[in-house]
Design an enzyme around this catalytic site. Structure first.
Site, PDB file in Angstrom:
ATOM      1  CB  CYS A   1      54.984  32.617  42.368  1.00 48.86           C
ATOM      2  SG  CYS A   1      53.832  32.474  41.001  1.00 48.86           S
ATOM      3  CB  THR A   2      52.594  37.166  40.491  1.00 45.42           C
ATOM      4  OG1 THR A   2      52.409  36.090  39.590  1.00 45.42           O
ATOM      5  CG2 THR A   2      52.679  38.466  39.730  1.00 45.42           C
TER       6      THR A   2
END
Ligand code: ZN
EC number: 6.2.1.64
Length: 442
Positions: free
Chosen positions: A216-217
């Protein structure tokens, strides 16, 4: 200071070992409580003590130099690598003319010509190519390796040399293992008395699998230049296939790195992130952690000090794990790593494997490779059935792999395995097979 320069049979110049004698021939507040200062410790180090250094790279060069200058003259070194030009900034026993030659040979030649009386014997080999008889001859073994698999193998070898009589360990079969490791600005040094203190496998959880950034980062909230490079490597490359449909990213191809670098810069600009460089791009793609000479020097010094302490018995050894960090300032911390009761390498009891009879062999295989406390690489599983050895799965020989592959999809019950059955597992992480006991869950 004038001290008697006579060192017995050796033809040393006066005062040659004064720096060592200060530790061995007089008492002090930090000495081992049972130590009696005398000239014998120095004689033992100079004439008798046999040390094995594993690895002649960043740590190995430092270790060889430190040990030779501390009075150890009987040193053997094993390394399977040849010298690369990129080693020369820190592996100071090597020169440009040595590029391409075996590290062990060049390191030994250098020390032997530079330190009179010192005899370093090189082995341009893999540690796995030497046997028990070879390893048994040493008083102390020091590892300066960059591979966890090799460390674990060495640990397993020393455990296999232990002699137990009626379950009691014979202390004369113990060869102390000093292990140093570095990664960039971080390092560690540890002392292992195989069979007595925590071994490498007891603390396997300390070597986590490769660190990866959360997806997600990478996909939506990048904060570091590395996140931008990972975005291009993982998400953009497969989508755009810039060099054709079947061309996967090659970290050694400058055109590939250039493409990733340019795209990473665009991504970084979008999120106002600075610090993406060509060099960093290549580092992230190839998973390079830069070697730092000063970290190697500090860790090797700590390891050589432990060798000196154990060989001379003049001081208590490190108990037993020191971590070192000079990322930001300088920090060290020492703790006592504890033995793991059910360590699959040193506990002498087969570990339990809890599976349901309807689990597939593939699940057992996955567990052996993915469990943080086992972390095997390509386990070969055998068992005994009706008095016969049966290979359930073996990866390393293609013909056997092909023959045993169908077993992976079978359940343990279908394979005829019973509750309490022993599985013998061989792997590159150990010279011995490891026994596991199958415990059926309902
Ligand atoms: Zn252990």
């Amino acid at each position: 200071m004038l001290v008697d320069g006579d060192t017995g049979s050796t033809s040393d110049w006066d005062d040659r070992w004064n720096h060592i004698k200060k530790f061995l021939e007089r008492s002090g507040p930090f000495m081992h409580p049972d130590f009696e200062p005398s000239t014998e410790s120095l004689q033992f180090m100079l004439e008798t003590c046999k040390i094995l250094v594993i690895g002649a790279g960043g740590l190995g060069c430092e270790l060889l130099k430190n040990l030779a200058l501390s009075g150890f003259r009987n040193i053997h070194v094993v390394d399977m690598d040849t010298i690369d030009v990129s080693n020369l900034n820190r592996q100071f026993l090597f020169r440009a003319k040595d590029v391409g030659r075996p590290k062990a040979d060049v390191a030994a030649d250098f020390i032997n010509s530079r330190v009179p009386g010192c005899c370093v014997i090189p082995y341009f080999k893999k540690i796995q190519d030497l046997d028990e008889t070879f390893y048994r001859q040493f008083h102390i073994i020091v590892c300066g390796l960059d591979s966890i698999v090799a460390r674990r193998w060495m640990n397993g070898m020393l455990l296999s040399l232990l002699v137990y009589e009626d379950g009691v360990l014979d202390p004369s079969s113990i060869i102390p293992l000093i292990d140093g490791g570095t990664e960039g600005f971080k390092g560690n040094a540890r002392v292992i008395f195989p069979g007595m203190t925590a071994c490498i496998d007891c603390t396997l959880e300390l070597y986590p699998p490769q660190i990866n950034f959360p997806m997600c980062t990478i996909a939506s909230m990048p904060r570091l230049p590395e996140h931008c490079i990972e975005y291009v490597r993982i998400l953009l490359w497969p989508k755009e296939m810039p060099f054709g449909d079947d061309v996967s990213l090659d970290g050694d191809d400058p055109e590939h790195i250039q493409w990733v670098y340019q795209k990473s810069l665009e991504r970084a600009a979008e999120f106002s992130i600075t610090g993406v460089t060509y060099r960093l791009t290549q580092g992230v793609v190839k998973r390079i952690i830069p070697a730092v000479a000063s970290t190697n020097a500090a860790i090797a010094a700590a390891c050589a000090t432990e060798v000196f302490k154990i060989a001379s018995s003049a001081y208590l050894p490190l108990n037993n794990y020191m971590v070192f960090n000079d990322v930001d300032g300088l920090y060290t911390y020492t703790f006592e790593a504890e033995r793991k009761e059910n360590c699959s390498a040193c506990s002498q009891v087969p570990s339990d494997l809890h599976f349901s009879p309807s689990s597939k062999l593939q699940e057992v295989l996955d567990y052996l490779t993915e469990s943080t406390s086992i972390q095997m690489k390509s386990p070969a599983i055998t068992t005994t059935m009706d008095g016969k050895n049966k290979t359930l799965y073996l990866q390393s020989v293609a013909s056997i792999e092909q023959r045993t592959r169908p077993n992976l999809a079978k359940t343990l019950k279908e394979l005829g395995l019973a509750d309490g059955q022993e599985l013998a597992v061989a792997d590159v992480t150990t010279p011995q097979t490891v026994l596991f006991k199958l415990c059926f869950t309902s």
